[in-house]
Design an enzyme around this catalytic site. Structure first.
Site, short mmCIF file in Angstrom:
data_model
loop_
_atom_site.label_atom_id
_atom_site.label_comp_id
_atom_site.label_asym_id
_atom_site.label_seq_id
_atom_site.Cartn_x
_atom_site.Cartn_y
_atom_site.Cartn_z
N GLY A 192 0.80 -1.37 0.34
CA GLY A 192 0.39 -0.26 0.41
C GLY A 192 0.39 0.79 0.35
CG ASP B 104 -1.37 2.02 3.82
OD1 ASP B 104 -1.42 1.43 4.41
OD2 ASP B 104 -1.70 1.29 2.22
CG ASP C 240 -9.34 0.87 9.81
OD1 ASP C 240 -9.38 0.98 10.37
OD2 ASP C 240 -8.88 -0.61 9.29
CB SER C 241 -7.65 -1.46 14.28
OG SER C 241 -6.45 -2.68 13.94
N GLY C 242 -5.01 -0.11 13.78
CA GLY C 242 -4.09 0.08 14.45
C GLY C 242 -2.75 -1.47 15.22
CE LYS D 183 -10.16 3.81 6.75
NZ LYS D 183 -11.28 3.02 6.48
CG ASP E 190 -5.49 -3.29 -2.13
OD1 ASP E 190 -5.21 -2.96 -1.15
OD2 ASP E 190 -6.53 -3.97 -2.12
P1 IMP Z 1 -4.95 -2.05 10.93
O1 IMP Z 1 -4.44 -2.98 11.55
O2 IMP Z 1 -6.78 -1.88 11.11
O3 IMP Z 1 -4.79 -0.70 11.41
O4 IMP Z 1 -5.05 -2.77 9.49
C1 IMP Z 1 -3.94 -1.47 8.22
C2 IMP Z 1 -4.19 -2.95 6.28
O5 IMP Z 1 -5.62 -2.09 6.92
C3 IMP Z 1 -4.02 -1.21 6.15
O6 IMP Z 1 -2.53 -1.45 5.80
C4 IMP Z 1 -4.26 -1.57 4.87
O7 IMP Z 1 -3.97 -2.15 3.95
C5 IMP Z 1 -5.70 -1.96 4.66
N1 IMP Z 1 -6.77 -1.12 4.94
C6 IMP Z 1 -7.81 -0.18 6.63
N2 IMP Z 1 -8.02 0.93 5.60
C7 IMP Z 1 -8.46 0.49 4.60
C8 IMP Z 1 -9.39 1.66 3.68
O8 IMP Z 1 -10.08 2.60 3.78
N3 IMP Z 1 -8.93 1.05 2.30
C9 IMP Z 1 -7.97 0.63 2.07
N4 IMP Z 1 -7.18 -0.50 2.89
C10 IMP Z 1 -7.45 -0.24 4.01
MG MG Z 2 -0.44 -1.73 4.46
#
Ligand code: IMP
Ligand code: MG
Length: 178
Positions: free
Chosen positions: A48, A103, A106-108, A134, A162
């Protein structure tokens, strides 16, 4: 308004190219200032972050290096089940100033895991630089030193991000529309 159709979803531009460029430059200038005199190693997380990393690096004026890593998810033996292993980290990061380039946070959970794996290798300093966050969705406490944009909890694509592998190749960032 220009829309983008990917599979079952329709997207509309939410962050235009010029605004992305402005914020990438702002964040790069912060890094140039904070790490002045250091020789940082940027670690970009594939897939990403490839476009963000390329644009960010061209605004970095420090003597620096970049390397790319990939996270491979597999069902490991940890109690939580899903464990992401880091592939391609060949650089020795001990004693280095490391900037992780991502990139989106999101949840971290991904970033928390990445930071734990990197911290175990004893870098001199470790900072996160993400294009997007986010904040409403953060489930863990991650120290995000550099961020270009905070966005609402909607699904986005473009500029490297993506939907099922598609949509990475746009200049603007798009948000899903109902
Ligand atoms: P986390 O572990 O929930 O923070 O996930 C992060 C990963 O989820 C990022 O590196 C992205 O690959 C994917 N992701 C989270 N939100 C989005 C989105 O809105 N569009 C595309 N990919 C996302
Ligand atoms: Mg990613």
């Amino acid at each position: 308004m220009e829309t983008l159709q990917i599979k079952d979803k329709k997207f509309a531009v939410s962050i235009p190219e010029a605004e992305i460029r402005r914020q990438v430059k702002r964040v790069a200038e912060e890094i140039n200032r904070d790490l002045c005199g250091r020789k940082p190693l940027f670690l970009a997380i594939l897939n990403g972050s490839f476009i963000f990393a390329a644009d960010l690096m061209r605004e970095i004026t420090l003597e620096s290096q970049i390397s790319f890593v990939k996270l491979a998810s597999y069902a490991g033996m940890s109690s939580t089940g899903e464990v992401a292993d880091m592939i391609g980290l060949d650089a020795d990061i001990e004693g280095r100033d490391v900037v992780v380039v991502e990139d989106i946070v999101d949840s971290g959970l991904t970033m928390q895991h990445v930071m734990e794996m990197l911290r175990a290798r004893n870098p001199r300093s470790l900072a996160v630089c993400t294009l997007l966050v986010k904040p409403e969705n953060l489930k863990v406490d991650v120290d995000i030193r550099y961020r270009c944009f905070e966005i609402p909890n909607d699904f986005i694509v473009g500029y490297g991000l993506d939907y099922d592998g598609f949509g990475r190749n746009t200049r603007d960032i798009y948000t899903v529309v109902e």
